[in-house]
Write an enzyme that holds these catalytic residues in place. Structure first.
Site: not given
Length: 495
Positions: A91, A146, A148, A244
């Protein structure tokens, strides 16, 4: 005046009671976790004869400093090529888009099934991206990382077999969650303290809840979902900031089983700047309060055992402890003057108010267990426990204003945007956040200046205690002054 003093001590005592309840819950989870660690390990699950179709979803938003290493790590995952699909759910609105396109083309040319998925808008933020990705894949299992995170090449091979442990007549496994590792734990004091706190969650809370048969939570990344579990629970929703935790509770209320593997680590980068850390803390604490508002009623109406409902309540309201800490902290300075006003009849109550640190006693056992396990799993030498614990408690108290505000906004149902945590590509002591840093809020907000005022306020509490020779709250005020000083200093430095 006496009535005011009684109200003051009564409010302080109520906050103390709430904090003691939280501490005792963590102590019980520690007992359960230690029992689990002492038990003989489960045998390794059997490797499936046919590996299920698996999709790796990588939700991205402006991740130019880390996206290439993420794609390289996911391309190196070992899994039957015909059963693997990688989705880059991008995105982004910056240079990340071009970086992803080039890397995806490179791996497609090598035969990897990898797609660069672009949506027309960012509706639903991360939850929206994950839901959109599901419509474009046939994966039976969905792994999520994610930006990272850097999963090891054997991550899928180690985790997927745990979906095949299910008993024929028991609930099926809906999620297998792994422990977060830390790529830059030693980068700074800020990252060291974050790692200390996260280790307690991943090495005590999650194993303790699993050992007690209580509700766990998917941590947003570093885990694998069964697709049918996501769909049965109603799919991803963006009506809380912790999509989550929300889906975890919906799934477990539907009878799905969650598994947690502390022996498998998914290394990730910790926020290195104060505004990035505050952005993450705001999302976690507000989202947890929103999820509590949404699901606590359903938890208590469910047919779960009383103990499971009780632990779920403390789990969902964990972040609310910051409200109690903030209120208790603000009230503690006037309490120093209670004795000076000559209210001898309140002297026993004042002594009770001085027991603040004793309410934290069970947390020493909790954090020490986490520290022991972190030493077991970690290769670098670990610094002293007592110093880390004192600094972590002080730092957590220093974040109480920021986090209490987030909790109250969540409980009141006030909506806010999903602000991602900046990732800067920092490894241990290498690199600098300067030049890579971009902000999530104004340079110095009014909240930051108020944190500086509170630092001076609690420093005044120290001075008043010394002057009046009232030392019961002195350790508390030392922790608060240190904590707010750390938060205010790093906020100024990183601005």
């Amino acid at each position: 005046m006496l009535v005011l003093q009684i109200v003051l001590i009564g409010l302080f005592g109520l906050c103390l009671l709430l904090l003691a309840g939280f501490s005792l819950t963590q102590w019980q989870l520690t007992r359960l976790a230690r029992r689990a660690y002492a038990a003989p390990p489960e045998p390794e699950p059997v490797v499936p004869t046919e590996w299920p179709r698996l999709t790796v979803q990588l939700p991205l938003y402006n991740e130019q400093y880390v996206v290439e290493r993420l794609l390289d790590a996911c391309a190196a995952l070992r899994y039957p090529a015909a059963r693997l699909h990688v989705q880059v759910l991008d995105d982004s609105t910056d240079a990340t888009v071009e970086l992803v396109a080039a890397r995806v083309a490179q791996y497609q040319a090598r035969g990897l099934r990898i797609d660069h998925v672009r949506r027309p808008n960012r509706a639903g933020y991360k939850a929206g991206a994950l839901a959109h990705g599901l419509t474009l894949t046939d994966g039976e299992l969905i792994a999520i990382f994610d930006a990272d995170f850097l999963p090891e090449p054997d991550f899928l091979e180690r985790v997927v077999p745990h979906f095949f442990r299910d008993e024929p007549s028991g609930p099926r496994t809906g999620v297998v969650q792994t422990r977060w590792g830390h790529l830059n734990e030693e980068y700074s004091l800020l990252t060291t303290l974050q790692a200390f706190g996260l280790n307690a969650h991943f090495l005590v809370e999650q194993p303790g809840r699993q050992a007690g048969g209580h509700f766990l939570n998917f941590n947003g990344t570093g885990g694998i979902w069964r697709r049918s579990c996501i769909e049965d629970a109603g799919g991803w929703s963006a009506d809380t900031l912790t999509e989550d935790l929300d889906l975890s509770y919906r799934a477990q209320l539907r009878g799905w089983r969650f598994r947690y593997l502390p022996q498998v680590a998914a290394p990730a980068e910790l926020p290195a700047t104060m505004d990035a850390l505050k952005s993450q803390q705001f999302r976690w604490t507000k989202g947890a309060a929103e999820t509590a508002r949404k699901h606590l009623g359903a938890v208590w109406r469910s047919g779960q055992p009383f103990s499971t409902r009780l632990y779920a309540t403390f789990h969902l309201l964990n972040s609310s402890v910051f409200v109690a800490i903030l209120l208790m902290a603000v009230l503690s300075v006037p309490l120093v003057f209670v004795r000076a006003l000559g209210a001898e009849q309140l002297r026993p109550a004042f002594r009770l108010a001085s027991l603040f640190l004793l309410a934290l006693g069970p947390l020493v056992f909790y954090f020490y267990t986490a520290w022991q396990q972190a030493v077991r799993y970690r290769t670098p030498p670990s610094p002293g426990f007592a110093g880390q614990l004192a600094l972590f408690l002080a730092f957590s108290m220093g974040l109480s204003l920021h986090n209490a505000r987030a909790v109250l906004l969540g409980l009141l149902g006030q909506r806010s945007a999903f602000i991602r945590t900046p990732k800067l590509g920092l490894l241990q002591r290498q690199g600098s956040w300067r030049g890579r840093h971009y902000r999530t809020e104004r340079l110095l907000s009014g909240l930051t200046w108020l944190e500086g005022v509170l630092m001076l306020y609690f420093g005044g509490g120290i001075a008043a205690g010394l002057y009046l020779r009232e030392f019961g709250l002195l350790p508390t005020h030392l922790l608060l002054t240190t904590g707010y000083g750390l938060v205010f200093y790093h906020s100024l430095r990183h601005a």
